[in-house]
Design an enzyme around this catalytic site. Sequence first.
Site, PDB file in Angstrom:
ATOM      1  N   ILE A 139      51.418  38.172  39.985  1.00 34.85           N
ATOM      2  CA  ILE A 139      50.416  38.989  39.811  1.00 34.85           C
ATOM      3  C   ILE A 139      48.884  38.400  39.735  1.00 34.85           C
ATOM      4  O   ILE A 139      48.093  39.017  39.678  1.00 34.85           O
ATOM      5  CB  ILE A 139      50.717  39.939  38.680  1.00 34.85           C
ATOM      6  CG1 ILE A 139      50.777  39.112  37.252  1.00 34.85           C
ATOM      7  CG2 ILE A 139      51.638  41.044  38.841  1.00 34.85           C
ATOM      8  CD1 ILE A 139      50.890  40.072  36.262  1.00 34.85           C
ATOM      9  N   GLY A 140      49.007  37.075  39.832  1.00 30.11           N
ATOM     10  CA  GLY A 140      47.758  36.333  39.928  1.00 30.11           C
ATOM     11  C   GLY A 140      47.718  35.109  39.980  1.00 30.11           C
ATOM     12  O   GLY A 140      48.730  34.387  39.793  1.00 30.11           O
ATOM     13  N   GLY A 167      45.417  31.276  40.105  1.00 27.15           N
ATOM     14  CA  GLY A 167      44.148  30.341  40.000  1.00 27.15           C
ATOM     15  C   GLY A 167      44.539  28.829  40.426  1.00 27.15           C
ATOM     16  O   GLY A 167      45.430  28.471  41.038  1.00 27.15           O
ATOM     17  N   VAL A 168      43.331  28.178  40.117  1.00 27.77           N
ATOM     18  CA  VAL A 168      43.336  26.674  40.444  1.00 27.77           C
ATOM     19  C   VAL A 168      44.431  25.926  40.124  1.00 27.77           C
ATOM     20  O   VAL A 168      45.446  25.245  40.873  1.00 27.77           O
ATOM     21  CB  VAL A 168      42.045  25.840  39.956  1.00 27.77           C
ATOM     22  CG1 VAL A 168      42.134  24.623  40.263  1.00 27.77           C
ATOM     23  CG2 VAL A 168      40.722  26.682  40.144  1.00 27.77           C
ATOM     24  N   ALA A 177      46.671  27.617  37.807  1.00 29.84           N
ATOM     25  CA  ALA A 177      47.798  28.337  37.046  1.00 29.84           C
ATOM     26  C   ALA A 177      48.282  29.620  37.993  1.00 29.84           C
ATOM     27  O   ALA A 177      47.620  30.076  38.972  1.00 29.84           O
ATOM     28  CB  ALA A 177      47.003  29.005  35.813  1.00 29.84           C
ATOM     29  N   ASP A 191      32.932  33.665  29.425  1.00 26.94           N
ATOM     30  CA  ASP A 191      33.499  34.081  30.624  1.00 26.94           C
ATOM     31  C   ASP A 191      33.926  35.735  30.550  1.00 26.94           C
ATOM     32  O   ASP A 191      34.700  36.179  31.063  1.00 26.94           O
ATOM     33  CB  ASP A 191      34.843  33.345  31.010  1.00 26.94           C
ATOM     34  CG  ASP A 191      34.613  33.340  32.954  1.00 26.94           C
ATOM     35  OD1 ASP A 191      33.696  34.019  33.454  1.00 26.94           O
ATOM     36  OD2 ASP A 191      35.795  33.119  33.568  1.00 26.94           O
TER      37      ASP A 191
END
Lengths: 340, 413
Positions: B31-32, B34-35, B37, B149
């Site tokens: 479901i997602g 990143g760099v 992860a 963030d």
Amino acid sequence: MKGLFKSKPRTPADVVRQTRDLLIYAQRTPDSRESKREEKMSELCKNIREMKSILYGNSESEPVSEACAQLTQEFFKENTLRLLIMCLPKLNLEARKDATQVVANLQRQQVQSKLIASDYLEANIDLMDILIQGYGNTDMALHYGAMLRECIRHQTVARYVLESEHMKKFFDYIQLPNFDIAADAAATFKELLTRHKSTVAEFLSKNYDWFFAEYNSKLLESSNYITRRQAVKLLGDILLDRSNSAVMTRYVSSRDNLRILMNLLRESSKSIQIEAFHVFKLFAANQNKPADIVSILVANRSKLLRLFADFKIDKEDEQFEADKAQVVREIAALEPKDHS
Amino acid sequence: MSTSSSHQENPEPKKVQFPLDSTAYQILDEIGFGVSAVVYKAICLPMNNTIVAIKSIDLDQSGADFDNILNETRTLSLLSHPNILSAHCSFTVDRHLWVVMPFMSAGSLQSIISSAFPDGLLEPCIAFVLRETLNAMSYLHDQGHLHRDIKAGNILIDFNGSVKVADFGVSASVYEANLSGESSIRLNDVAGTPYWMAPEVIHSNNGYGCKADVWSFGITALELAHGGPPLSNLPPSKSLLLKITKRFRFSDYENHHNKNYKSKKFSKAFKDLVGCCLDQDPNKRPTAERLLRHSFFKNCRGLDFLVKNVLLGLPSVEERFKKTRALGELMKEKGINSEDDEDEEEDDEGSSARQRAKHRRISGWNFNEDEFALDPVFRVEPQGDSAVKMVPFGGETIIQDRGGIVGVEGLLF
């Protein structure tokens, strides 16, 4: 009613005294009147928070050094720290965190340019036993661990921990399955082995045999990636520290150690390879290599040179390239000892 | 412990211990990402198949961040607030760190907006989620932590409308810096995502304090109101941090600026709230705690309003993720990515002085209350590019990957 007759503001020492009284109350086994206890416990938590805001300031004001000194003095005048540590499991999460921050801050407070926390801990060094054993308790580990790391800022305390039987337990704590706790224990372990240079050097020379035997077998040869990675990094930090040069010389003269480092150098993990290189280079740079070290390096020369030819790191790093070039030169120039 | 924010009767309920073993979990969907992860939806088998989200961080790829990750997970495990997404547990699986968290079934506000509300949310919905976000910020700041963030991508929503702030991947502890000797709170590492960054963070030196989170919060408010943060309407290649800080073409800004933000009406209270968060001077921005008392949050609606007006009929997190990823790949094929952008910049560098007149550096931002947007303040660049101050930006790769498609679930480092 309290609102009508505003009581006069409490001094920092008052806050500490009240906290102490409430801690003594909290330490007793709970009696039947639970409602009263709840009230007192919440008062205790408020007092701990109050101490925190005196020491750290809050959104409206910066900490006042005079108030901090008063608080510190009163805190260590009696056994407040012991009470606080003992009662910590009885507090709620927020109060535990506040208490941890209070304890952390107090370690650095000077009263008349003296760190009175250090004197207190010297006289109550057994508190360290409680804090270290906290790693065995999931609920308390991070709080006790954080307090412990602050206490070992004092050299005498660090020496006590290093020389205690607890030191052996760290090899297990840093491999606990719960990552938060394992990482906390690893941070403490690192602090113990890097902070106070002369104490560390003394500890390592005195305990060389068992310490590095454990370090090699339990950490560097662990099946756990994180353990190996942290251990090889820390080993580099230790051996490259000037104050540990005697230990370093001894470490890089052992063929068993070399074998372990060469295995780490062959790992598929780039990060481990790089950290392993920083230790391996010491074996290669040693100008008095024992014969068995030389023969291992000679026997593996072509493999090593091939490895280093492809060995690059993502970022440009002049020092790394220079080190690598030197290691390559050293290995290329080696001749078996019996020839020379 | 699982999904509903259960009411706590006992002040300190014993934390349910989730298993520290990967075989206890069954991964259902990605479901997602990143760099370094990936985020999965999974079930925890021995816990009655409780649905969880697992963030799997490749520790071998996160070289310099390694120590940060250790600190972050420790920090996170000591946070406990209804508006903060905390971890059930974390453990390592070979080279990966698995952080097991509650699954927030409606996903991030950013993903909700981009899939169903491209022009922004209704004001009462915004008020509700912003208030919840402030609760989380206020708690964090009180604990001495910064989020660093804050943005819609890091605000997660559950099926029942509950709101949790996530991703402390770049969050830092104020206390640690504070205790090192200086009395003022200063953190100089640049962190965060460019659009949301406070001026004092971008222009470095001044450090990062709680008030930088407040700025990001203000940008997040604009993001929720307009469907994207200010300047994100610029073409992707122009919107990297360096473009924002270093120089950017005035003409581009004008072209894209006027198309957007045209006829939306916002309440005076909302405009005032955003205005004070986006004050140039961090000291003039109110604290999170103070913002909670702002008139914008009076008569704030509850969870149900959000459920009825936003969540009903929303595609699932998994479906949305698949769509976004497909879109991302499409963009990659078309060559719209950051590397091309860098090349282009070099061309610019070589180009003649007549170009230079168009390049202006933004020296600050002014919040335009009428248009409810940020206006950049331009300054004609001094001679030569070398005079332009570059932001020392360690995490540039993070920026590149975050700026575009990957911040989707907001659970990422």
